[in-house]
Design a protein around this motif. Structure first.
Motif, PDB file in Angstrom:
ATOM      1  N   TYR A   1      29.959  40.444  37.669  1.00  0.00           N
ATOM      2  CA  TYR A   1      30.168  39.895  39.297  1.00  0.00           C
ATOM      3  C   TYR A   1      30.279  41.316  40.181  1.00  0.00           C
ATOM      4  O   TYR A   1      30.462  41.320  40.806  1.00  0.00           O
ATOM      5  CB  TYR A   1      30.634  39.070  39.419  1.00  0.00           C
ATOM      6  CG  TYR A   1      29.331  37.833  38.853  1.00  0.00           C
ATOM      7  CD1 TYR A   1      28.483  37.324  39.649  1.00  0.00           C
ATOM      8  CD2 TYR A   1      30.040  36.496  38.000  1.00  0.00           C
ATOM      9  CE1 TYR A   1      27.653  36.251  39.790  1.00  0.00           C
ATOM     10  CE2 TYR A   1      29.476  35.703  37.578  1.00  0.00           C
ATOM     11  CZ  TYR A   1      28.001  35.711  38.541  1.00  0.00           C
ATOM     12  OH  TYR A   1      27.006  34.619  37.623  1.00  0.00           O
ATOM     13  N   ASN A   2      30.983  41.792  39.107  1.00  0.00           N
ATOM     14  CA  ASN A   2      31.808  43.023  40.230  1.00  0.00           C
ATOM     15  C   ASN A   2      32.790  42.849  41.658  1.00  0.00           C
ATOM     16  O   ASN A   2      32.444  43.129  42.240  1.00  0.00           O
ATOM     17  CB  ASN A   2      30.512  43.844  40.233  1.00  0.00           C
ATOM     18  CG  ASN A   2      30.204  45.078  39.352  1.00  0.00           C
ATOM     19  OD1 ASN A   2      31.295  44.954  37.900  1.00  0.00           O
ATOM     20  ND2 ASN A   2      29.306  45.336  38.977  1.00  0.00           N
ATOM     21  N   SER A   3      33.787  41.794  40.938  1.00  0.00           N
ATOM     22  CA  SER A   3      34.315  40.710  42.525  1.00  0.00           C
ATOM     23  C   SER A   3      35.456  41.727  42.098  1.00  0.00           C
ATOM     24  O   SER A   3      35.624  42.239  41.460  1.00  0.00           O
ATOM     25  CB  SER A   3      33.918  39.599  42.092  1.00  0.00           C
ATOM     26  OG  SER A   3      35.077  39.670  41.196  1.00  0.00           O
ATOM     27  N   PHE A   4      36.231  41.104  43.520  1.00  0.00           N
ATOM     28  CA  PHE A   4      38.135  41.325  43.190  1.00  0.00           C
ATOM     29  C   PHE A   4      38.561  40.948  42.003  1.00  0.00           C
ATOM     30  O   PHE A   4      40.214  40.822  42.138  1.00  0.00           O
ATOM     31  CB  PHE A   4      38.669  41.774  44.616  1.00  0.00           C
ATOM     32  CG  PHE A   4      38.524  39.932  45.297  1.00  0.00           C
ATOM     33  CD1 PHE A   4      39.233  38.890  44.894  1.00  0.00           C
ATOM     34  CD2 PHE A   4      37.762  39.794  45.743  1.00  0.00           C
ATOM     35  CE1 PHE A   4      39.235  37.968  45.649  1.00  0.00           C
ATOM     36  CE2 PHE A   4      37.405  38.277  46.265  1.00  0.00           C
ATOM     37  CZ  PHE A   4      38.119  37.409  46.658  1.00  0.00           C
ATOM     38  N   ALA A   5      37.841  39.862  41.240  1.00  0.00           N
ATOM     39  CA  ALA A   5      38.430  39.367  40.577  1.00  0.00           C
ATOM     40  C   ALA A   5      38.349  39.774  39.274  1.00  0.00           C
ATOM     41  O   ALA A   5      38.893  39.097  37.800  1.00  0.00           O
ATOM     42  CB  ALA A   5      37.980  37.769  39.999  1.00  0.00           C
ATOM     43  N   ALA A   6      37.938  41.088  39.579  1.00  0.00           N
ATOM     44  CA  ALA A   6      37.548  41.455  38.052  1.00  0.00           C
ATOM     45  C   ALA A   6      39.111  41.899  36.788  1.00  0.00           C
ATOM     46  O   ALA A   6      39.342  41.957  35.291  1.00  0.00           O
ATOM     47  CB  ALA A   6      37.535  42.863  38.294  1.00  0.00           C
TER      48      ALA A   6
ATOM     49  N   VAL B   1      31.138  34.272  47.849  1.00  0.00           N
ATOM     50  CA  VAL B   1      30.168  33.698  47.041  1.00  0.00           C
ATOM     51  C   VAL B   1      30.094  34.299  45.530  1.00  0.00           C
ATOM     52  O   VAL B   1      30.886  33.645  44.120  1.00  0.00           O
ATOM     53  CB  VAL B   1      28.738  33.851  47.102  1.00  0.00           C
ATOM     54  CG1 VAL B   1      28.255  33.146  45.678  1.00  0.00           C
ATOM     55  CG2 VAL B   1      28.518  32.342  48.051  1.00  0.00           C
ATOM     56  N   LYS B   2      30.578  36.060  45.580  1.00  0.00           N
ATOM     57  CA  LYS B   2      30.397  36.718  44.108  1.00  0.00           C
ATOM     58  C   LYS B   2      31.732  36.505  43.374  1.00  0.00           C
ATOM     59  O   LYS B   2      31.484  36.292  42.860  1.00  0.00           O
ATOM     60  CB  LYS B   2      30.423  37.762  45.021  1.00  0.00           C
ATOM     61  CG  LYS B   2      28.838  38.237  44.485  1.00  0.00           C
ATOM     62  CD  LYS B   2      28.705  39.819  44.699  1.00  0.00           C
ATOM     63  CE  LYS B   2      29.559  40.785  43.716  1.00  0.00           C
ATOM     64  NZ  LYS B   2      29.445  41.788  43.932  1.00  0.00           N
ATOM     65  N   PRO B   3      33.103  36.495  44.329  1.00  0.00           N
ATOM     66  CA  PRO B   3      34.052  35.583  43.769  1.00  0.00           C
ATOM     67  C   PRO B   3      34.324  34.520  43.017  1.00  0.00           C
ATOM     68  O   PRO B   3      34.757  34.456  41.639  1.00  0.00           O
ATOM     69  CB  PRO B   3      35.232  35.769  44.458  1.00  0.00           C
ATOM     70  CG  PRO B   3      34.785  36.918  45.830  1.00  0.00           C
ATOM     71  CD  PRO B   3      33.279  36.812  45.124  1.00  0.00           C
ATOM     72  N   ILE B   4      33.316  33.679  43.779  1.00  0.00           N
ATOM     73  CA  ILE B   4      33.899  32.379  43.094  1.00  0.00           C
ATOM     74  C   ILE B   4      32.667  32.200  42.032  1.00  0.00           C
ATOM     75  O   ILE B   4      33.119  32.037  40.576  1.00  0.00           O
ATOM     76  CB  ILE B   4      33.154  31.523  44.355  1.00  0.00           C
ATOM     77  CG1 ILE B   4      33.781  31.134  45.908  1.00  0.00           C
ATOM     78  CG2 ILE B   4      32.562  30.032  43.692  1.00  0.00           C
ATOM     79  CD1 ILE B   4      33.567  30.310  46.586  1.00  0.00           C
ATOM     80  N   LEU B   5      30.927  32.811  42.256  1.00  0.00           N
ATOM     81  CA  LEU B   5      30.785  32.834  41.212  1.00  0.00           C
ATOM     82  C   LEU B   5      31.319  33.146  39.405  1.00  0.00           C
ATOM     83  O   LEU B   5      31.462  32.767  38.745  1.00  0.00           O
ATOM     84  CB  LEU B   5      29.124  33.441  41.106  1.00  0.00           C
ATOM     85  CG  LEU B   5      28.723  33.071  42.044  1.00  0.00           C
ATOM     86  CD1 LEU B   5      26.927  33.217  42.279  1.00  0.00           C
ATOM     87  CD2 LEU B   5      28.093  31.074  41.625  1.00  0.00           C
ATOM     88  N   ALA B   6      31.788  34.355  39.705  1.00  0.00           N
ATOM     89  CA  ALA B   6      32.275  35.032  38.768  1.00  0.00           C
ATOM     90  C   ALA B   6      33.974  34.458  38.031  1.00  0.00           C
ATOM     91  O   ALA B   6      33.915  33.995  36.460  1.00  0.00           O
ATOM     92  CB  ALA B   6      33.217  35.987  38.772  1.00  0.00           C
TER      93      ALA B   6
END
Length: 168
Positions: free
Chosen positions: A81-86, A48-53
């Motif tokens: 979001y501090n996801s792996f997509a940063a 969810v966090k990476p999708i939102l990011a």
């Protein structure tokens, strides 16, 4: 969907009765709620966090009714979001900052805000992956676009050290 399927199966298994056996209730298995909570947490962090990011990043890259200041806020939200997509968000932020800097109609305070955010985020990325040539080049491009030629040369030389045979 998988979570509800799993919970339905567990409910079925706990309520099924075999001849001569008592049905086991969920109370006799105290670990099931913990497993469900851990599963929800993992789904949230991994998906969810990476999708939102990613969705926020896509919005940030599109023209916004509020102009570049709204794009800037969306970029900050995507990074939050501090996801792996940063790393991807930081890369796209730099490209957007360079485009905003080249836009004659963009206010100078917005240009400066993009520069400052891109510079600080690229420094954070370089702490995480100091030997990635790409981020040294992006930092050099960002600095060059905003007039930091001397500092840009430092990053370009470091990129050349890291990858002497690669053409940019």
């Amino acid at each position: 969907l998988i979570l509800f399927t799993l919970l339905s199966y567990l409910s079925y298994r706990t309520s099924a009765q075999k001849e001569g056996e008592k049905a086991r209730s969920i109370n006799s298995r105290p670990y099931l709620p913990i497993v469900a909570i851990v599963l929800v947490f993992v789904v949230w962090v991994v998906n969810v966090k990476p999708i939102l990011a990613g969705q926020t990043l896509i919005k940030a890259l599109q023209a916004q009714p509020g102009g570049p200041s709204q794009n800037h806020e969306l970029m900050k939200k995507a990074l939050a979001y501090n996801s792996f997509a940063a790393s991807e968000i930081r890369e796209q932020l730099t490209h957007l900052a360079i485009r905003v800097a080249a836009e004659p109609k963009a206010p100078s305070d917005i240009k400066q805000a993009f520069f400052t955010l891109a510079e600080s985020e690229l420094k954070r990325q370089l702490e995480v992956s100091p030997n990635d040539t790409r981020y040294h080049l992006l930092q050099a491009l960002n600095l060059e676009q905003f007039g930091g030629y001397d500092e840009a040369i430092v990053y370009l030389n470091r990129a050349l050290e890291l990858s002497p045979r690669k053409q940019a």
